[in-house]
Design a protein around this motif. Structure first.
Motif, PDB file in Angstrom:
ATOM      1  N   SER A  35      43.859  47.880  33.923  1.00  0.00           N
ATOM      2  CA  SER A  35      43.896  48.686  32.713  1.00  0.00           C
ATOM      3  C   SER A  35      42.493  48.854  32.143  1.00  0.00           C
ATOM      4  N   LYS A  36      42.269  49.967  31.485  1.00  0.00           N
ATOM      5  CA  LYS A  36      40.968  50.240  30.864  1.00  0.00           C
ATOM      6  C   LYS A  36      40.652  49.182  29.812  1.00  0.00           C
ATOM      7  N   GLN A  37      41.690  48.774  29.064  1.00  0.00           N
ATOM      8  CA  GLN A  37      41.471  47.786  28.022  1.00  0.00           C
ATOM      9  C   GLN A  37      40.992  46.456  28.590  1.00  0.00           C
ATOM     10  N   ASP A  38      41.617  46.023  29.698  1.00  0.00           N
ATOM     11  CA  ASP A  38      41.209  44.751  30.294  1.00  0.00           C
ATOM     12  C   ASP A  38      39.846  44.856  30.958  1.00  0.00           C
ATOM     13  N   TYR A  39      39.554  46.024  31.548  1.00  0.00           N
ATOM     14  CA  TYR A  39      38.211  46.228  32.082  1.00  0.00           C
ATOM     15  C   TYR A  39      37.180  45.964  30.994  1.00  0.00           C
ATOM     16  N   ASP A  62      39.931  34.655  33.599  1.00  0.00           N
ATOM     17  CA  ASP A  62      40.509  33.975  32.445  1.00  0.00           C
ATOM     18  C   ASP A  62      41.498  32.928  32.924  1.00  0.00           C
ATOM     19  N   GLY A  63      41.774  31.941  32.063  1.00  0.00           N
ATOM     20  CA  GLY A  63      42.767  30.929  32.371  1.00  0.00           C
ATOM     21  C   GLY A  63      42.235  29.724  33.106  1.00  0.00           C
ATOM     22  N   GLU A  64      40.938  29.701  33.393  1.00  0.00           N
ATOM     23  CA  GLU A  64      40.303  28.573  34.055  1.00  0.00           C
ATOM     24  C   GLU A  64      39.046  28.212  33.273  1.00  0.00           C
ATOM     25  N   SER A  65      38.637  26.942  33.370  1.00  0.00           N
ATOM     26  CA  SER A  65      37.396  26.548  32.702  1.00  0.00           C
ATOM     27  C   SER A  65      36.201  27.222  33.356  1.00  0.00           C
ATOM     28  N   GLU A  66      36.337  27.550  34.639  1.00  0.00           N
ATOM     29  CA  GLU A  66      35.277  28.258  35.358  1.00  0.00           C
ATOM     30  C   GLU A  66      35.764  29.651  35.745  1.00  0.00           C
ATOM     31  N   LYS A  67      34.846  30.598  35.720  1.00  0.00           N
ATOM     32  CA  LYS A  67      35.125  31.949  36.211  1.00  0.00           C
ATOM     33  C   LYS A  67      34.417  32.073  37.561  1.00  0.00           C
ATOM     34  N   TYR A  68      35.062  32.703  38.525  1.00  0.00           N
ATOM     35  CA  TYR A  68      34.476  32.743  39.860  1.00  0.00           C
ATOM     36  C   TYR A  68      35.036  33.915  40.653  1.00  0.00           C
ATOM     37  N   PHE A 133      41.472  39.650  38.849  1.00  0.00           N
ATOM     38  CA  PHE A 133      41.271  41.019  39.311  1.00  0.00           C
ATOM     39  C   PHE A 133      41.150  41.017  40.831  1.00  0.00           C
ATOM     40  N   PHE A 134      41.673  42.066  41.450  1.00  0.00           N
ATOM     41  CA  PHE A 134      41.583  42.236  42.899  1.00  0.00           C
ATOM     42  C   PHE A 134      40.963  43.606  43.154  1.00  0.00           C
ATOM     43  N   GLU A 142      45.375  44.042  38.933  1.00  0.00           N
ATOM     44  CA  GLU A 142      45.209  42.795  38.186  1.00  0.00           C
ATOM     45  C   GLU A 142      46.543  42.076  38.082  1.00  0.00           C
ATOM     46  N   TYR A 143      46.458  40.796  37.752  1.00  0.00           N
ATOM     47  CA  TYR A 143      47.653  39.975  37.660  1.00  0.00           C
ATOM     48  C   TYR A 143      47.403  38.862  36.651  1.00  0.00           C
TER      49      TYR A 143
END
Length: 309
Positions: A35-39, A62-68, A133-134, A142-143
């Motif tokens: 979605s444009k908003q999530d982008y 999001d949802g993890e202490s680390e982003k990767y 994101f995929f 996205e999921y």
């Protein structure tokens, strides 16, 4: 970057299929197009982790202490290929493994996961969401889910294990996952557009003599009749269904048709010499047969022998 996201969003809405994730064997929930908003919301993270040179990638924002991110990178077509799976996080940590089999399997899995995303408006499940994101080139999906809802053997689970394998330089871990990766990829491939299997007929002199060609799956699979005695319509009527069925089998049981590679079944007037039965050049595979060998059983046996060995 925003222009790429906007273009990607529109392309995804047009190209991606309605996905019903009811198959318990793969324990996989469905995705939605980016979605444009999530982008915009995750733009700072994506700016750091999105790699425009990667053909496919998986990014946890999001949802993890680390982003990767897990990125699939391959070399140029006409140079010596380098197959790379790369891991990167916001702390500047970078890891790579070079393994053509792992790279191909992860690339195909991500490609068809993105292709199978749906246009439904995803429900917000609460603040404990893991958002991923995929990407396949510039197409995105996205999921979001709660961590406790991520099933064992699901796409997220497989990609998380793969991220750790790359991070710790353990390609053998990904190799052990190949049966599960193949099963997931096959599941996502089952939602391929029906139109992609339409058979097109063309006539040319590609071999310096008349040739009628039946092609399907965007020209990826072809049966070429050299010096045909039948008309194009007659060949299409007689062998169109065979072209479709063999191409579908190859698509579901291998990665041969997943990217830019093509297969040509050349139907010769004379029985080809054993040493000239098969050849390969620049992502193109050629198998020579006679017309009396044009059965689904024979063609699949030849594909197994020369392409899937």
């Amino acid at each position: 970057m925003k222009e790429i996201y906007s273009i990607s969003f529109n392309r995804v809405l047009l190209l991606l299929l309605l996905l019903f994730m009811t198959i318990t064997s793969v324990a996989q929930n469905r995705f939605s197009p980016c979605s444009k908003q999530d982008y915009e919301l995750y733009a700072p993270v994506l700016k750091e982790l999105y790699n425009p040179l990667a053909s496919q990638q998986y990014i946890v924002v999001d949802g993890e202490s680390e982003k990767y991110a897990l990125q699939v990178i391959k070399g140029l077509l006409f140079s010596e290929r380098t197959y790379i799976l790369a891991y990167k996080d916001l702390k500047g940590n970078k890891k790579e493994i070079t393994d053509s089999l792992c790279q191909m399997k992860i690339a195909s899995l991500l490609r068809y996961a993105v292709f199978s995303s749906t246009t439904f408006v995803r429900k917000k499940l609460g603040i404990q969401l893991k958002t991923c994101f995929f990407f396949d080139l510039q197409d995105g999906a996205e999921y979001s889910s709660r961590k406790v809802d991520v099933g064992r053997g699901s796409l997220i689970d497989i990609l998380e294990i793969s991220c750790n394998a790359v991070k710790n330089n353990k390609p053998a871990v990904i190799q052990q996952l190949i049966p599960q990766i193949d099963s997931l990829t096959q599941h996502f491939k089952s939602f391929e557009l029906a139109e992609s299997w339409n058979v097109a007929t063309s006539e040319n002199d590609a071999y310096s003599f008349p040739c009628t060609q039946l092609s399907t799956h965007y020209g990826g699979f072809n049966i070429c009749f050299q010096r045909p005695e039948k008309t194009s319509s007659e060949l299409s009527n007689k062998y169109g269904n065979l072209t479709q069925s063999v191409a579908k089998w190859l698509f579901l049981n291998s990665n041969i048709l997943d990217f830019t590679r093509s297969v040509y079944i050349n139907v010769c007037c004379d029985k080809p010499d054993k040493n000239k039965r098969f050849s390969y050049s620049y992502e193109h595979y050629y198998i020579n047969v006679t017309e009396d060998e044009l059965t689904e059983e024979n063609l699949i046996a030849l594909l197994k022998l020369y392409l899937l060995r």
